[in-house]
Design a protein around this motif. Structure first.
Motif, mmCIF file in Angstrom:
data_model
loop_
_atom_site.group_PDB
_atom_site.id
_atom_site.type_symbol
_atom_site.label_atom_id
_atom_site.label_comp_id
_atom_site.label_asym_id
_atom_site.label_seq_id
_atom_site.Cartn_x
_atom_site.Cartn_y
_atom_site.Cartn_z
ATOM 1 N N PHE A 184 0.846 -1.194 0.000
ATOM 2 C CA PHE A 184 0.000 0.000 0.000
ATOM 3 C C PHE A 184 0.882 1.244 0.000
ATOM 4 N N VAL A 185 0.452 2.262 -0.745
ATOM 5 C CA VAL A 185 1.180 3.528 -0.785
ATOM 6 C C VAL A 185 0.237 4.657 -0.396
ATOM 7 N N ARG A 186 0.817 5.671 0.176
ATOM 8 C CA ARG A 186 0.049 6.840 0.621
ATOM 9 C C ARG A 186 -0.453 7.623 -0.575
ATOM 10 N N VAL A 187 -1.714 8.046 -0.505
ATOM 11 C CA VAL A 187 -2.332 8.874 -1.535
ATOM 12 C C VAL A 187 -2.913 10.095 -0.815
ATOM 13 N N PRO A 188 -2.125 11.174 -0.693
ATOM 14 C CA PRO A 188 -2.584 12.343 0.060
ATOM 15 C C PRO A 188 -3.934 12.897 -0.416
ATOM 16 N N GLY A 189 -4.266 12.717 -1.676
ATOM 17 C CA GLY A 189 -5.553 13.183 -2.184
ATOM 18 C C GLY A 189 -6.741 12.458 -1.573
ATOM 19 N N LYS A 190 -6.492 11.337 -0.917
ATOM 20 C CA LYS A 190 -7.570 10.584 -0.267
ATOM 21 C C LYS A 190 -7.609 10.823 1.248
#
Length: 170
Positions: free
Chosen positions: A143-149
């Motif tokens: 899993f990778v961070r998605v700041p837009g979420k």
């Protein structure tokens, strides 16, 4: 010792799932800013009606060790997922059973189920202050961070969006 087995929750599992989910969230301090959220966590029948509740059970005695809810876009429990994505929510392991692999088994089951459903990605939101071990688990699984979420459902509760790309077809 036999590891956890993941299966779809049955109505007979719902009381154990409600108890362990609330206990896990309380133990992590996640209900201090949202005490009313315990009611939502405990309503396993509603979650099962809106998605799939999976349980990790002890391979030896069948005791429920943990649970998670998997939903698709459009579900009343979907906070982050968009078209073609699945989301898992309310991942919890009984505080007395932590460290036995139930959490990882549940996440892997969500990944497999989302792929079976033809989803392009699996998303989750995690509390910014959540235990480092949980963040490491998600990172280890890709899993990778998605700041837009990222989002804040109530003041003081900051949630970080994570996403795992899934193979186009299996």
């Amino acid at each position: 010792m036999t590891g956890p087995v993941v299966r779809r929750a049955e109505p007979a599992d719902f009381p154990a799932v409600a108890r362990l989910t609330v206990a896990a969230y309380e133990a992590d301090g996640q209900l201090k800013d949202e005490p009313g959220y315990a009611v939502t966590l405990a309503d396993v029948a509603a979650r099962a009606g809106a998605g799939e509740v999976l349980v990790a059970v002890d391979g030896a005695d069948g005791a429920v060790l943990g649970a998670v809810t998997l939903v698709l876009a459009g579900s009343p429990y979907a906070d982050l997922c968009g078209p073609g994505e699945a989301e898992f929510r309310m991942l919890a392991v009984d505080p007395a059973a932590q460290g036995r692999g139930a959490g990882a088994a549940l996440v892997r089951a969500c990944v497999a189920r989302a792929a079976e459903l033809g989803c392009s990605a699996l998303v989750i939101c995690v509390r910014a202050g959540m235990a480092a071990s949980a963040h490491r688990l998600y990172e280890r699984l890709g899993f990778v961070r998605v700041p837009g979420k990222d989002w804040t459902p109530v003041p003081g509760v900051d949630l970080l969006g994570l996403r795992l790309e899934l193979p186009a077809s299996r």
